[in-house]
Design a protein around this motif. Structure first.
Motif, PDB file in Angstrom:
ATOM      1  N   SER A 160      36.479  25.621  57.936  1.00 14.88           N
ATOM      2  CA  SER A 160      37.626  24.532  57.474  1.00 14.88           C
ATOM      3  C   SER A 160      38.534  25.426  56.492  1.00 14.88           C
ATOM      4  N   VAL A 161      38.704  26.737  56.671  1.00 16.05           N
ATOM      5  CA  VAL A 161      39.168  27.391  55.518  1.00 16.05           C
ATOM      6  C   VAL A 161      40.836  27.037  55.102  1.00 16.05           C
ATOM      7  N   HIS A 162      41.593  26.335  55.968  1.00 22.34           N
ATOM      8  CA  HIS A 162      42.714  26.129  55.824  1.00 22.34           C
ATOM      9  C   HIS A 162      43.057  24.717  54.783  1.00 22.34           C
ATOM     10  N   THR A 163      41.663  24.057  54.994  1.00 20.98           N
ATOM     11  CA  THR A 163      41.661  22.637  54.092  1.00 20.98           C
ATOM     12  C   THR A 163      41.287  23.002  52.593  1.00 20.98           C
ATOM     13  N   LYS A 164      41.147  24.198  52.425  1.00 23.77           N
ATOM     14  CA  LYS A 164      40.352  24.681  51.062  1.00 23.77           C
ATOM     15  C   LYS A 164      41.499  25.307  50.356  1.00 23.77           C
ATOM     16  N   MET A 202      40.534  51.413  35.831  1.00 23.03           N
ATOM     17  CA  MET A 202      39.797  51.736  36.700  1.00 23.03           C
ATOM     18  C   MET A 202      39.642  50.715  37.901  1.00 23.03           C
ATOM     19  N   GLN A 203      39.337  51.253  39.230  1.00 22.67           N
ATOM     20  CA  GLN A 203      39.700  50.365  40.418  1.00 22.67           C
ATOM     21  C   GLN A 203      38.665  49.406  40.448  1.00 22.67           C
ATOM     22  N   GLU A 204      39.026  48.151  41.283  1.00 21.45           N
ATOM     23  CA  GLU A 204      38.354  46.934  41.368  1.00 21.45           C
ATOM     24  C   GLU A 204      37.082  47.355  42.330  1.00 21.45           C
ATOM     25  N   VAL A 205      36.075  46.269  42.277  1.00 17.12           N
ATOM     26  CA  VAL A 205      35.294  46.137  43.561  1.00 17.12           C
ATOM     27  C   VAL A 205      35.611  45.131  44.214  1.00 17.12           C
ATOM     28  N   LYS A 206      35.556  45.466  45.450  1.00 11.78           N
ATOM     29  CA  LYS A 206      36.016  44.304  46.451  1.00 11.78           C
ATOM     30  C   LYS A 206      35.150  43.453  47.169  1.00 11.78           C
ATOM     31  N   LEU A 207      35.681  42.201  47.192  1.00  8.65           N
ATOM     32  CA  LEU A 207      34.543  41.219  47.830  1.00  8.65           C
ATOM     33  C   LEU A 207      34.935  40.221  48.864  1.00  8.65           C
ATOM     34  N   GLY A 208      33.975  40.075  49.927  1.00  7.49           N
ATOM     35  CA  GLY A 208      34.422  39.123  50.875  1.00  7.49           C
ATOM     36  C   GLY A 208      33.407  37.778  50.637  1.00  7.49           C
ATOM     37  N   ILE A 209      33.825  36.609  50.679  1.00  2.00           N
ATOM     38  CA  ILE A 209      33.025  35.416  50.407  1.00  2.00           C
ATOM     39  C   ILE A 209      33.079  34.746  51.809  1.00  2.00           C
ATOM     40  N   VAL A 210      31.891  34.437  52.455  1.00  2.00           N
ATOM     41  CA  VAL A 210      31.625  33.831  53.512  1.00  2.00           C
ATOM     42  C   VAL A 210      30.880  32.423  53.369  1.00  2.00           C
ATOM     43  N   GLY A 211      31.661  31.335  53.624  1.00  2.00           N
ATOM     44  CA  GLY A 211      31.097  29.824  53.005  1.00  2.00           C
ATOM     45  C   GLY A 211      31.587  29.604  52.138  1.00  2.00           C
ATOM     46  N   LEU A 212      32.492  28.325  52.135  1.00  2.00           N
ATOM     47  CA  LEU A 212      33.328  27.684  50.978  1.00  2.00           C
ATOM     48  C   LEU A 212      32.539  26.131  50.917  1.00  2.00           C
ATOM     49  N   GLY A 213      31.170  25.872  51.042  1.00  2.00           N
ATOM     50  CA  GLY A 213      30.674  24.654  50.481  1.00  2.00           C
ATOM     51  C   GLY A 213      30.496  24.696  48.965  1.00  2.00           C
ATOM     52  N   ASN A 214      29.446  24.052  48.672  1.00  7.11           N
ATOM     53  CA  ASN A 214      29.483  24.030  47.117  1.00  7.11           C
ATOM     54  C   ASN A 214      29.289  25.079  46.300  1.00  7.11           C
ATOM     55  N   VAL A 215      28.130  25.935  47.056  1.00  9.26           N
ATOM     56  CA  VAL A 215      27.879  27.361  46.307  1.00  9.26           C
ATOM     57  C   VAL A 215      29.225  28.298  46.287  1.00  9.26           C
ATOM     58  N   GLY A 216      29.618  28.342  47.447  1.00  9.95           N
ATOM     59  CA  GLY A 216      30.878  29.039  47.747  1.00  9.95           C
ATOM     60  C   GLY A 216      31.949  28.703  46.781  1.00  9.95           C
ATOM     61  N   SER A 217      32.197  27.491  46.723  1.00  7.84           N
ATOM     62  CA  SER A 217      33.506  27.026  45.909  1.00  7.84           C
ATOM     63  C   SER A 217      33.185  27.308  44.316  1.00  7.84           C
ATOM     64  N   SER A 218      31.912  27.009  43.999  1.00  7.03           N
ATOM     65  CA  SER A 218      31.447  27.365  42.541  1.00  7.03           C
ATOM     66  C   SER A 218      31.816  28.917  42.254  1.00  7.03           C
ATOM     67  N   THR A 219      31.282  29.435  43.273  1.00  2.60           N
ATOM     68  CA  THR A 219      31.578  31.227  42.999  1.00  2.60           C
ATOM     69  C   THR A 219      33.019  31.397  42.672  1.00  2.60           C
ATOM     70  N   LEU A 220      33.914  30.925  43.727  1.00  2.00           N
ATOM     71  CA  LEU A 220      35.290  31.129  43.368  1.00  2.00           C
ATOM     72  C   LEU A 220      35.713  30.796  42.036  1.00  2.00           C
ATOM     73  N   ALA A 221      35.402  29.499  41.702  1.00  2.00           N
ATOM     74  CA  ALA A 221      35.852  28.649  40.463  1.00  2.00           C
ATOM     75  C   ALA A 221      35.284  29.746  39.369  1.00  2.00           C
ATOM     76  N   ILE A 222      34.242  30.264  39.313  1.00  2.15           N
ATOM     77  CA  ILE A 222      33.909  31.131  38.289  1.00  2.15           C
ATOM     78  C   ILE A 222      34.220  32.194  38.200  1.00  2.15           C
ATOM     79  N   LEU A 223      34.617  32.916  39.327  1.00  2.00           N
ATOM     80  CA  LEU A 223      35.021  34.267  39.586  1.00  2.00           C
ATOM     81  C   LEU A 223      36.741  34.142  38.736  1.00  2.00           C
ATOM     82  N   ALA A 224      37.329  33.005  39.209  1.00  2.00           N
ATOM     83  CA  ALA A 224      38.843  32.584  38.463  1.00  2.00           C
ATOM     84  C   ALA A 224      38.425  32.388  37.337  1.00  2.00           C
ATOM     85  N   GLU A 225      37.828  31.383  36.865  1.00  2.00           N
ATOM     86  CA  GLU A 225      38.052  31.058  35.351  1.00  2.00           C
ATOM     87  C   GLU A 225      37.303  31.979  34.361  1.00  2.00           C
ATOM     88  N   ASN A 226      36.319  32.773  34.854  1.00  2.00           N
ATOM     89  CA  ASN A 226      35.691  33.422  33.998  1.00  2.00           C
ATOM     90  C   ASN A 226      35.942  35.141  34.244  1.00  2.00           C
TER      91      ASN A 226
END
Ligand code: HSE
Length: 433
Positions: free
Chosen positions: A46-50, A1-25
């Motif tokens: 500062s996306v290129h440092t992330k 089945m097709q994916e639902v596609k996301l864009g994440i704006v902001g990679l501070g604490n909440v953004g980084s946690s969101t990516l980590a959870i999406l990856a690990e879970n």
């Protein structure tokens, strides 16, 4: 089945946690949904440092949020930037481009939530904002779904983890306020400018949202009486303990015969209540319903758990996109109905804790008692810990139930007295929680 596609704006604490959870879970999320959530694009100044978790696969990295909100594949934009300026532009542009929005932004939703929802409904897309209040507690879902059949009479919360950390540490260690604010900053709970937390602004934005959901009214920050915690001292906890109470930054909304009274302020609460047991940087919400009576919710207010709230919102919105069911009713839809119209806190009746610091001499209590009597305020108790600084002597008077208006008038007169070394402190005693 097709994916639902996301864009994440902001990679501070909440953004980084969101990516980590999406990856690990990711696998479990896919099993629960029946399809994958795919991060298409992430944005940070500062996306290129992330570093982006490898498990997320190919992800477009950009420093321009416009690339995310206009990307043709992105279906849901997570706005995790915070503040009310760029964040507002991001949300508006996402809606204009037909993307659903997930936001963790209490300030933006408290200031502009009703307009944002109206525009989203017109555009036929969804908005989800669970992460904006008490990150680790799914309190929006509780108020909008879990107990939405009830008629809420009162809602009390500890909505700012930083203040709760500071107050409970003062209580445990007898340490002064300034030192505990510094410690909260060192631990990353409070910002370099701690005002948003310790002066009550953060908690007030959260209460705007919770009160709107609980009472079905349009609430604005100016409807809420706000006082911060800066004047609370270790001595206040000693006196509170003698009275079998403790002190918390209490956020509340309760129906009265006059209307809805809303406040964010330090208050004495009985040590026997469940809220008094909330320690450290935790949050809690206590809701009193007409039919369902009391329910209580507890958890972290910030950090990694906020990422869980964002991911769960992404899942909810993905299900709605798949099910073809955008929201039709805004949680802010209700015009003022009258029944729950916010009214001034000056109308409330409570017992009060009054703490004085005076340059000691004879006749002080008589003078203060005279002022209280002139406002028909009954005196309940006088407490004074032994103290050898007679030029700066603290003591406490507690009153019987009276109105906040009478207390405010009494305090204004008392503050003029020449033996006062600082303005008296008045805290309501929330015995009727
Ligand atoms: N600064 C907030 C708090 C967390 O201390 O609760 C984010 O809302």
């Amino acid at each position: 089945m097709q994916e639902v596609k996301l864009g994440i704006v902001g990679l501070g604490n909440v953004g980084s946690s969101t990516l980590a959870i999406l990856a690990e879970n990711g696998e479990q999320i896919e099993r629960k949904l029946g399809y994958k959530l795919k991060v298409v694009s992430v944005c940070s100044r500062s996306v290129h440092t992330k570093s982006i978790p490898a498990a997320l696969g190919d992800v477009i990295k950009t420093a321009d949020w416009r690339d995310v909100v206009t990307h043709p594949d992105v279906q849901i934009v997570a706005e995790l930037v915070g503040g009310t300026t760029v964040a507002r532009e991001i949300v508006d542009a996402a809606i204009a481009n037909g993307k659903s929005v997930v936001t963790a932004n209490k300030e933006l939703m408290a200031a502009s939530g009703p307009e944002i929802w109206d525009r989203a409904i017109q555009a036929g897309i969804n908005v989800a904002m669970e992460a904006s209040v008490c990150g680790g507690i799914p309190i929006h879902a509780v108020l909008r779904e879990g107990i939405s059949g009830d008629r809420i009479q009162a809602l009390y919360g500890i909505l700012n983890g930083t203040c709760n950390y500071i107050l409970t540490e003062i209580e445990k260690r007898g340490a002064p306020m300034a030192a505990m604010i510094e410690e909260a900053q060192r631990l990353g709970y409070a910002e370099a400018d701690p005002s948003a937390d310790v002066d009550g602004y953060d908690a007030r934005s959260k209460l705007v949202l919770l009160a709107a959901l609980a009472f079905g009214e349009k609430i604005t920050p100016s409807d809420i009486f706000m006082e911060g915690i800066r004047r609370i001292t270790p001595l206040d906890f000693q006196y509170a303990r003698q009275l079998k109470h403790t002190i918390r930054l209490l956020c509340g909304g309760r129906k009265t015969a006059d209307g809805l009274i809303l406040f964010v302020r330090p208050a004495l609460i009985p040590t026997s209540t469940i809220l008094a047991g909330v320690q450290g940087p935790y949050n809690a919400v206590w809701v009193k319903g007409m039919f369902g009576e009391d329910t209580f919710y507890y958890g972290w207010g910030a950090g990694h758990p906020t990422g869980v709230a964002v991911v769960s919102d992404l899942m909810r919105v993905a299900r709605e996109i798949r099910g073809g069911s955008p929201e039709r009713v805004s949680p802010f839809a209700h015009e003022r109905l009258g029944e729950n119209k916010p009214v001034s806190v000056r109308l409330q009746r409570r017992a009060y804790y009054l703490r004085f610091r005076v340059n000691d001499r004879a006749g002080i209590i008589a003078r203060l008692a005279g002022i209280l009597a002139s406002k028909s305020i009954g005196l309940e108790a006088v407490l004074q810990e032994p103290c050898d600084t007679k030029h700066d002597l603290p003591f406490v008077i507690t009153t019987e139930q009276t109105t906040e208006q009478s207390i405010a008038e009494a305090l204004e007169e008392m503050a003029q007295l020449d033996f006062m070394t600082e303005a008296p402190l008045a805290l309501p005693m929330e015995t009727a929680l």
